[in-house]
Design an enzyme around this catalytic site. Structure first.
Site, PDB file in Angstrom:
ATOM      1  N   GLU A  31      72.885  18.993  69.773  1.00 37.93           N
ATOM      2  CA  GLU A  31      73.930  18.126  69.238  1.00 37.93           C
ATOM      3  C   GLU A  31      74.895  19.056  68.538  1.00 37.93           C
ATOM      4  O   GLU A  31      74.507  19.778  67.620  1.00 37.93           O
ATOM      5  CB  GLU A  31      73.268  17.174  68.260  1.00 37.93           C
ATOM      6  CG  GLU A  31      74.069  15.961  67.983  1.00 37.93           C
ATOM      7  CD  GLU A  31      73.794  15.541  66.592  1.00 37.93           C
ATOM      8  OE1 GLU A  31      72.637  15.326  66.236  1.00 37.93           O
ATOM      9  OE2 GLU A  31      74.768  15.470  65.832  1.00 37.93           O
ATOM     10  N   CYS A  75      78.600  15.815  61.047  1.00 37.85           N
ATOM     11  CA  CYS A  75      78.892  15.725  62.482  1.00 37.85           C
ATOM     12  C   CYS A  75      79.776  14.529  62.780  1.00 37.85           C
ATOM     13  O   CYS A  75      80.529  14.537  63.746  1.00 37.85           O
ATOM     14  CB  CYS A  75      77.601  15.666  63.276  1.00 37.85           C
ATOM     15  SG  CYS A  75      76.321  14.689  62.501  1.00 37.85           S
TER      16      CYS A  75
HETATM   17  P1  NAP Z   1      74.278  27.188  63.632  1.00 43.88           P
HETATM   18  O1  NAP Z   1      74.913  28.431  63.177  1.00 43.88           O
HETATM   19  O2  NAP Z   1      74.502  26.820  65.052  1.00 43.88           O
HETATM   20  O3  NAP Z   1      72.710  27.349  63.354  1.00 43.88           O
HETATM   21  C1  NAP Z   1      71.787  26.286  63.573  1.00 43.88           C
HETATM   22  C2  NAP Z   1      70.389  26.861  63.674  1.00 43.88           C
HETATM   23  O4  NAP Z   1      70.221  27.524  64.933  1.00 43.88           O
HETATM   24  C3  NAP Z   1      70.063  27.912  62.636  1.00 43.88           C
HETATM   25  O5  NAP Z   1      68.687  27.801  62.323  1.00 43.88           O
HETATM   26  C4  NAP Z   1      70.349  29.210  63.325  1.00 43.88           C
HETATM   27  O6  NAP Z   1      69.586  30.280  62.824  1.00 43.88           O
HETATM   28  C5  NAP Z   1      69.924  28.916  64.758  1.00 43.88           C
HETATM   29  N1  NAP Z   1      70.730  29.642  65.746  1.00 43.88           N
HETATM   30  C6  NAP Z   1      72.064  29.557  65.909  1.00 43.88           C
HETATM   31  N2  NAP Z   1      72.456  30.317  66.941  1.00 43.88           N
HETATM   32  C7  NAP Z   1      71.342  30.899  67.443  1.00 43.88           C
HETATM   33  C8  NAP Z   1      71.102  31.804  68.524  1.00 43.88           C
HETATM   34  N3  NAP Z   1      72.090  32.257  69.286  1.00 43.88           N
HETATM   35  N4  NAP Z   1      69.840  32.203  68.754  1.00 43.88           N
HETATM   36  C9  NAP Z   1      68.827  31.747  67.985  1.00 43.88           C
HETATM   37  N5  NAP Z   1      68.983  30.908  66.951  1.00 43.88           N
HETATM   38  C10 NAP Z   1      70.228  30.470  66.676  1.00 43.88           C
HETATM   39  O7  NAP Z   1      74.706  25.933  62.774  1.00 43.88           O
HETATM   40  P2  NAP Z   1      74.908  25.811  61.219  1.00 43.88           P
HETATM   41  O8  NAP Z   1      74.290  26.947  60.519  1.00 43.88           O
HETATM   42  O9  NAP Z   1      74.479  24.488  60.821  1.00 43.88           O
HETATM   43  O10 NAP Z   1      76.482  25.952  61.141  1.00 43.88           O
HETATM   44  C11 NAP Z   1      77.299  24.832  61.077  1.00 43.88           C
HETATM   45  C12 NAP Z   1      77.923  24.490  62.403  1.00 43.88           C
HETATM   46  O11 NAP Z   1      77.109  23.530  63.081  1.00 43.88           O
HETATM   47  C13 NAP Z   1      79.242  23.840  62.216  1.00 43.88           C
HETATM   48  O12 NAP Z   1      80.211  24.695  62.738  1.00 43.88           O
HETATM   49  C14 NAP Z   1      79.191  22.521  62.949  1.00 43.88           C
HETATM   50  O13 NAP Z   1      80.141  22.525  63.955  1.00 43.88           O
HETATM   51  C15 NAP Z   1      77.868  22.430  63.555  1.00 43.88           C
HETATM   52  N6  NAP Z   1      77.115  21.194  63.220  1.00 43.88           N
HETATM   53  C16 NAP Z   1      77.133  20.143  64.047  1.00 43.88           C
HETATM   54  C17 NAP Z   1      76.417  19.016  63.768  1.00 43.88           C
HETATM   55  C18 NAP Z   1      76.378  17.854  64.697  1.00 43.88           C
HETATM   56  O14 NAP Z   1      75.631  16.932  64.450  1.00 43.88           O
HETATM   57  N7  NAP Z   1      77.136  17.841  65.763  1.00 43.88           N
HETATM   58  C19 NAP Z   1      75.647  18.962  62.627  1.00 43.88           C
HETATM   59  C20 NAP Z   1      75.621  20.056  61.804  1.00 43.88           C
HETATM   60  C21 NAP Z   1      76.341  21.167  62.116  1.00 43.88           C
HETATM   61  P3  NAP Z   1      70.219  31.263  61.708  1.00 43.88           P
HETATM   62  O15 NAP Z   1      70.639  30.407  60.568  1.00 43.88           O
HETATM   63  O16 NAP Z   1      69.116  32.194  61.388  1.00 43.88           O
HETATM   64  O17 NAP Z   1      71.390  31.901  62.388  1.00 43.88           O
END
Ligand code: NAP
Length: 521
Positions: A265, A302
């Site tokens: 998501e 989100c």
């Molecule tokens: P994120 O950077 O995508 O990280 C989410 C989780 O996935 C973290 O535990 C991260 O680990 C891990 N992760 C991310 N990329 C990875 C990869 N390439 N390989 C392995 N593990 C990976 O999201 P975030 O920290 O929540 O940052 C916020 C972003 O998420 C915002 O830009 C927003 O757009 C989006 N968001 C969307 C929603 C929705 O419902 N659509 C909700 C919340 C957030 P690490 O922290 O160790 O990197």
């Protein structure tokens, strides 16, 4: 509540093998005790072996036993709600009162899923009895039920540190389906994650279930998440976060020798269309309400309404003035992490670089991670020529798109990517335009709201939290609501079985009393 910072692999308390971290208080920029352990591929393997070993037992628990586990988890979450909300507030900068609400919502979700399990409809039982006399060839007895996919890896979200995190909807739905669960805790709230994990683990122990039903791992960088997605015993993944992260994990899972489903998501701007009569009658009220919702969670939601589209004409100026006024009154509040704060500033620059003009700002930042509310404006023609203007900017910013006429409003709708939600504000006189807008929105979004905003999301049987890419990676499923359990299920057909060998739900006497379709009726 005492936190140890250990990894929780089944019943085992496992110390760090790959360094440690401390939580960051984003409001003060101070580190908070204690140290939290990082693990790696070894700990992922241990958790996956435990989850696999527990799977056969857990996936065959009776519906009553599984429902009782979910209710125990809910009760345990209620007991820790206060310290959990307090710790989550320290680690995220979000309001404690709001986090108490999140803890209550998380507990409620487990209770709702307990009810789903008890009713047994999720098993989707279908029976086509044998037809020995059928010509030209007899038909054997066919019976179908859904079973859990196997151990599931859950990536907790950063922005709702309870209801979308360790004890969030993904964990509740997967356990309800009969899957065993390994959560990859988000490093933005390690203490809150540990409190939730302990509540779940205690319930597993008190239920007399195998320890591998639930584990929580934590690690530095991408390695731990990659190890989870790569592990051959993991059979499905859920993820809430950025488009970049979600797609990296999605692609990785498809490149495994055995590809597995990954339910991500990701990004959504939740467009809000103000139709002309509604604009003329209540433009200022809608503008004020839009900004109020945009600012929830410092814009880190989100379902944040990020783009508002209205036609130049009666009501537009009051709408614009109300939005400017409300943004101008917004205090700067801490964002979740330095990374998210940095991305917010970057995202604002990209919007400006693509031709959006800032027209209002909230109070200036007084601390390093404060997010300053910002309203930008652009005309419809410019919006249609710059795809960057339709990208999600995670944080307290919104874009007002002033379109020339109805045709341009429909063109803007067609230019949007997949969304979690869209909203239309309308009066009776607007129904003609709404009917033309509706099929465009249906193709692009999972939920369409009239005369309200998409936030907050109900958790119910008719909920949809998903949508065409990039809102989610598989628009056929929702990640919130009772049908989100379907992500973790697959159908199995039992053909020609003697009654005594059939799963209980499929036996002639229907001892579980679950709803069943017979010959499609
Ligand atoms: P994120 O950077 O995508 O990280 C989410 C989780 O996935 C973290 O535990 C991260 O680990 C891990 N992760 C991310 N990329 C990875 C990869 N390439 N390989 C392995 N593990 C990976 O999201 P975030 O920290 O929540 O940052 C916020 C972003 O998420 C915002 O830009 C927003 O757009 C989006 N968001 C969307 C929603 C929705 O419902 N659509 C909700 C919340 C957030 P690490 O922290 O160790 O990197």
């Amino acid at each position: 509540m005492k936190l140890t910072g250990n990894l929780l692999l089944g019943a085992n308390e496992v110390p760090a093998s790959a360094g440690t971290m401390k939580a960051l208080n984003p409001a003060t920029h101070q580190l908070i005790e204690p140290d939290f352990a990082f693990g790696g591929a070894v700990e992922v393997d241990r958790a996956a072996q435990l989850a696999d070993a527990a799977f056969d037992h857990y996936s065959h628990t009776s519906l009553a036993e599984r429902a009782a586990l979910l209710e125990r988890i809910a009760d345990n979450l209620d007991v820790v709600a206060q310290p959990l909300a307090a710790r989550a507030a320290l680690e995220t900068g979000l309001l404690e009162a709001q986090l108490l609400g999140e803890a209550a919502k998380a507990a409620t979700q487990f209770r709702q899923f307990a009810e789903v399990v008890r009713r047994g409809r999720f098993l989707q039982v279908a029976i086509d009895p044998a037809q020995p006399e059928r010509q030209p060839r007899p038909r054997m007895d066919h019976r179908l039920q859904s079973i859990a996919l196997g151990p599931v890896a859950v990536f907790g979200a950063s922005n709702f540190p309870i209801s979308y995190s360790v004890a969030g909807g993904d964990t509740a739905a997967a356990l309800a389906a009969g899957a065993t669960v390994i959560v990859k805790a988000h490093n933005a709230h390690p203490g809150a994650s540990e409190i939730q994990a302990r509540a779940i683990r205690q319930a597993v122990q008190d239920s007399g279930l195998p320890e591998g039903v639930f584990s929580m791992v934590r690690g530095a960088g991408n390695a731990i998440g990659e190890a989870l997605v790569d592990h051959p015993l993991i059979k499905a993944v859920t993820f809430t976060g950025s488009e970049q992260g979600g797609m990296a994990l999605y692609r990785r899972a498809q490149q495994r020798p055995e590809p597995i489903p990954v339910f991500t998501e990701m990004a959504s701007v939740n467009p809000t269309f103000i139709l002309p009569q509604a604009l003329a009658e209540r433009g200022a009220q809608i503008g004020d309400g839009f900004v109020e919702r945009m600012l929830v969670n410092v814009g880190q939601a989100c379902l944040k309404p990020a783009i508002l589209i209205a036609i130049a004409g009666p009501g537009f100026d009051p709408l614009r003035a109300a939005m400017i006024n409300r943004v101008g009154m917004a205090p700067a509040r801490p964002m979740l992490t330095p990374g998210i704060h940095g991305s917010y500033l970057n995202g604002l620059d990209k919007l400006k670089g693509a031709g959006a003009t800032p027209v209002a700002e909230g109070s200036p930042a007084t601390a390093a991670l404060d997010g300053q509310a910002t309203l930008l404006e652009v005309d419809g023609q410019r919006f249609l020529s710059e795809t960057a203007l339709a990208q999600e900017v995670f944080g307290p910013a919104a874009l007002l798109v002033k379109v020339e006429d109805e045709a341009q409003m429909l063109a803007v709708a067609r230019a949007l990517r997949g969304q979690l939600s869209a909203a239309m504000h309308l009066e009776e006189e607007d129904l003609g335009l709404a009917r033309r807008l509706l099929p465009i929105l249906e193709r692009r979004t999972g939920r369409i709201v009239v005369n309200a905003f998409a936030h907050p999301q109900e958790v119910s049987f008719a909920s949809v939290h998903g949508g065409p890419f990039p809102a989610s990676s598989d628009s056929r499923f929702t990640s919130v609501g009772m049908t989100s359990i379907e992500r973790f299920l697959r159908p199995v057909c039992y053909q020609g079985f003697p009654d005594a060998l059939l799963p209980e739900a499929l036996r002639d006497s229907n001892p579980l009393g679950v709803p069943r379709s017979v010959e499609g009726r």
